[in-house]
Scaffold this active site. Sequence first.
Site, PDB file in Angstrom:
ATOM      1  N   CYS A  89       0.842  -1.202   0.000  1.00 12.81           N
ATOM      2  CA  CYS A  89       0.000   0.000   0.000  1.00 12.81           C
ATOM      3  C   CYS A  89       0.881   1.257   0.000  1.00 12.81           C
ATOM      4  O   CYS A  89       1.591   1.509  -0.950  1.00 12.81           O
ATOM      5  CB  CYS A  89      -0.963  -0.055   1.176  1.00 12.81           C
ATOM      6  SG  CYS A  89      -2.382   1.026   0.964  1.00 12.81           S
ATOM      7  N   HIS A 205      -3.479  -5.717   0.924  1.00 14.80           N
ATOM      8  CA  HIS A 205      -2.883  -5.942   2.246  1.00 14.80           C
ATOM      9  C   HIS A 205      -2.899  -7.416   2.643  1.00 14.80           C
ATOM     10  O   HIS A 205      -3.834  -7.847   3.327  1.00 14.80           O
ATOM     11  CB  HIS A 205      -3.693  -5.176   3.304  1.00 14.80           C
ATOM     12  CG  HIS A 205      -3.497  -3.699   3.271  1.00 14.80           C
ATOM     13  ND1 HIS A 205      -2.502  -3.055   3.962  1.00 14.80           N
ATOM     14  CD2 HIS A 205      -4.173  -2.731   2.609  1.00 14.80           C
ATOM     15  CE1 HIS A 205      -2.568  -1.752   3.748  1.00 14.80           C
ATOM     16  NE2 HIS A 205      -3.584  -1.520   2.926  1.00 14.80           N
ATOM     17  N   GLU A 207      -1.297  -8.777   4.972  1.00 12.18           N
ATOM     18  CA  GLU A 207      -1.190  -8.897   6.436  1.00 12.18           C
ATOM     19  C   GLU A 207      -2.553  -8.816   7.116  1.00 12.18           C
ATOM     20  O   GLU A 207      -2.680  -9.142   8.286  1.00 12.18           O
ATOM     21  CB  GLU A 207      -0.229  -7.838   6.994  1.00 12.18           C
ATOM     22  CG  GLU A 207      -0.798  -6.427   7.166  1.00 12.18           C
ATOM     23  CD  GLU A 207      -0.826  -5.615   5.868  1.00 12.18           C
ATOM     24  OE1 GLU A 207      -0.580  -6.197   4.785  1.00 12.18           O
ATOM     25  OE2 GLU A 207      -1.117  -4.402   5.943  1.00 12.18           O
TER      26      GLU A 207
END
Lengths: 230, 81
Positions: A89, A205, A207
Amino acid sequence: MKFGVVTFPGSNCDHDMIDSLRKDLGQEVIELWHKDKDLSMFSKEDCIVIPGGFSYGDYLRCGAIARFSPMMQSVIEFANKGGRVIGVCNGFQILCEAGLLPGALLRNANQQFVCKNIFLKSENTAASITKDVTGRPLMIPVAHGEGRYYADDATLEQLFANNQVLFRYCDEFGNIVDTANPNGAIRNIAGICNKERNVFGMMPHPERATSNVLGNTDGQLIFQSLINNN
Amino acid sequence: MTFTAHINVMPLKELLDPQGKAVMSGLKNLGISNVHDVRIGKHITLQIDAATKEEAKQLAENACQKLLANQVMESFEVNIQ
């Protein structure tokens, strides 16, 4: 191997990243501060992570100021020596502004901040981050206002010719279609790497998708590929 | 001498400018018609100490190339006063 996660003023996905790598993937993580410079504890097979957020308030352009931080000078040096670096990002934006990755991330074409799950298709298995990511499309969240990847025609041609395109936005069946593109990115590009395949950038993302509690573990496949293929 | 550099940074012509597009629809809502394109960039001023106007211009252009504009997506023009 171990990971280093950099925190800038305005980073807000750093602790998601640390938590995901430590708890969900069982990895050693060293937290790095933007004012520090020391990366001597890392070797080539390790990976420095530039997390998402709004570093330096997105002043001037997203990622434009972060590249001048002391830590980024060391990260650039680390990458130029062959060390692995991944930006997610805002991290992707920083790596583009730092000149470690080609192209730029523009304001989303649909005039909206997009925060939702999207599907990703890995384009090739040439890079360590996609080597084990084959088969079905992955469901990974995006959350950005400036994620429209852009590069000129000559650069794009090179990216595809060198297998530097890592991920493209697709529908749940893996079809690369306009309707699956959340931001108007050129040719549905969601993630790329450099020619040497040691610097990776992606808007989605992973994560945020590594925990059973959150109902989605597709992101684990991406990190696991990075870990398995060092 | 001190010179003022007036710098305009604009999104490249061939790229869609969503900010401009949103503002254009605002203008239409206000009844300000006859506007068929809006593009939004940045205006930056620098106060520069330099011996000559040319030197100031060179300095400002260097600043644009290295930081103030990202030439992958933006163009810039410099006027020295």
